[in-house]
Structure formats: C-alpha cells, structure tokens
Design a protein around this motif. Structure first.
Motif, PDB file in Angstrom:
ATOM      1  N   LEU A  14     103.418  92.683 -10.442  1.00  0.00           N
ATOM      2  CA  LEU A  14     102.210  91.946 -10.094  1.00  0.00           C
ATOM      3  C   LEU A  14     101.016  92.549 -10.826  1.00  0.00           C
ATOM      4  O   LEU A  14     100.925  93.769 -10.983  1.00  0.00           O
ATOM      5  N   ASP A  18      96.973  88.005 -10.630  1.00  0.00           N
ATOM      6  CA  ASP A  18      97.812  87.258  -9.677  1.00  0.00           C
ATOM      7  C   ASP A  18      97.176  87.209  -8.286  1.00  0.00           C
ATOM      8  O   ASP A  18      97.789  86.725  -7.340  1.00  0.00           O
ATOM      9  N   PHE A  21      97.122  83.884  -6.297  1.00  0.00           N
ATOM     10  CA  PHE A  21      98.460  83.526  -5.810  1.00  0.00           C
ATOM     11  C   PHE A  21      98.810  84.357  -4.572  1.00  0.00           C
ATOM     12  O   PHE A  21      99.347  83.835  -3.597  1.00  0.00           O
ATOM     13  N   ILE A  22      98.520  85.645  -4.604  1.00  0.00           N
ATOM     14  CA  ILE A  22      98.801  86.527  -3.463  1.00  0.00           C
ATOM     15  C   ILE A  22      98.039  86.052  -2.228  1.00  0.00           C
ATOM     16  O   ILE A  22      98.589  86.024  -1.121  1.00  0.00           O
ATOM     17  N   ILE A  50      97.919  94.410  -4.283  1.00  0.00           N
ATOM     18  CA  ILE A  50      98.651  94.528  -5.549  1.00  0.00           C
ATOM     19  C   ILE A  50      98.694  95.989  -5.993  1.00  0.00           C
ATOM     20  O   ILE A  50      99.742  96.490  -6.428  1.00  0.00           O
ATOM     21  N   LEU A  66     106.540  89.692  -8.760  1.00  0.00           N
ATOM     22  CA  LEU A  66     106.209  88.274  -8.802  1.00  0.00           C
ATOM     23  C   LEU A  66     107.413  87.527  -9.354  1.00  0.00           C
ATOM     24  O   LEU A  66     107.990  87.940 -10.366  1.00  0.00           O
ATOM     25  N   THR A  68     108.625  84.059 -11.009  1.00  0.00           N
ATOM     26  CA  THR A  68     108.167  82.838 -11.665  1.00  0.00           C
ATOM     27  C   THR A  68     109.371  82.080 -12.205  1.00  0.00           C
ATOM     28  O   THR A  68     110.439  82.655 -12.428  1.00  0.00           O
ATOM     29  N   LYS A  74     104.247  80.321 -10.680  1.00  0.00           N
ATOM     30  CA  LYS A  74     104.404  81.363  -9.667  1.00  0.00           C
ATOM     31  C   LYS A  74     105.025  80.764  -8.406  1.00  0.00           C
ATOM     32  O   LYS A  74     104.480  79.831  -7.821  1.00  0.00           O
ATOM     33  N   ILE A  77     107.465  86.159  -4.181  1.00  0.00           N
ATOM     34  CA  ILE A  77     107.666  87.577  -4.483  1.00  0.00           C
ATOM     35  C   ILE A  77     109.038  87.996  -3.956  1.00  0.00           C
ATOM     36  O   ILE A  77     109.552  87.418  -2.998  1.00  0.00           O
TER      37      ILE A  77
END
Length: 164
Positions: A14, A18, A21-22, A50, A66, A68, A74, A77
C-alpha cells in the motif's frame, strides 16, 4: 512494490496515494460489521493506517497488501500480519462489496499463503461472518476455539492451519 501476481490479480504494498481507497474500504458497512471500525475517516487517518501496515512489511516481511485486477482497479486488501495477541501470523482479507463472491479473496489469500510458506497460520473471524469462515475452511484452516484478543473486545473465532 508488487509482491505477487495470480491469474487475475496483483498484490502490492500500500502507498500513500491509496488513502482514498482505504477510507472507502474501511468505512464500508460490511467492513465495520464483519471486521471492526478502525476510525479511519480522513486522508491523514488513512496515511497513518498505511504507515502502520508498511512498518509490518519492514519488520516481518509481510503485511496487508492492496489487491488489484490486472487493470489496476483496486478491489480490496489481503495479507498476513503478526498480532501480539496471537502466537502465529494471521491471514486476513477484505474486499469492497462489488468484488465479493467472485473468488478474489480466495485467489489472493491462496497466493499469499503460497508466497510466504509459513509452517503455521492463524485467522480470526467474527462468529457471524459465515462467508469468511467458509473461505478460511476452503483455504485449509480449521476452527479451534473462541477467543477474546483484548478484554474490551468481542469474542472472535480462531482458525489454524499447520504444515504436516
């Protein structure tokens, strides 16, 4: 930094970029209901989260990565962490609802377990999280007992896999 690739997925460290997204993942109702409310609401919170995961990479060589698609979309996790409260490293995963039920959690977790080749691996799961329990069993882990990681937290179910 890419850690591994599977047939449909890439897993990488990560990065600070990102963070949005988190925030989305950790504030999704299914994450809060099935895992926990991590209190990550802002970009600053996400960067701290992160950074904590990145410390795990450097300390133990693994962490949450992460996930993908090959198109770099994305999805979620997945990875392994070492919790102070558990004897063994702990495998875990979380995906946005749009990507659940498509085999991504199994594919990424299988890849992580093959990549790190540990002799014992544990997992914890909320007693009501049937989908994750079925996935852990499909990965070869089996239920051991209910535990409480911290006195103030709810009980979770402990699953374990040992190399024969």
């Amino acid at each position: 930094m890419r850690v591994l690739s599977t047939e449909r997925l890439h897993l990488r460290w990560l990065e600070h970029h990102d963070s949005e997204f988190i925030i989305e993942l950790l504030n999704d109702r299914s994450f809060i209901d099935n895992i926990a409310d991590r209190g990550v609401r802002t970009t600053e919170d996400a960067i701290k989260y992160i950074n904590k995961l990145r410390e795990s990479y450097l300390k133990s060589g693994y962490g949450f990565f992460l996930v993908t698609g090959h198109d770099e979309k994305k999805l979620g996790i997945c990875g392994i962490i070492k919790r102070e409260e558990l004897e063994d490293p702990d495998v875990g995963f979380a995906f946005l609802p749009a990507f659940c039920g498509k085999g991504f959690a199994f594919e990424s977790a299988s890849g992580v377990l093959r990549n790190f080749q540990l002799n014992r691996i544990s997992a914890i799961v909320s007693p009501h999280n049937t989908r994750s329990k079925l996935l852990l069993e499909k990965l070869g882990l089996s239920y051991r007992k209910r535990i409480r990681l911290k006195p103030e937290e709810d009980e979770v179910e402990l699953y374990l896999w040992e190399k024969e």
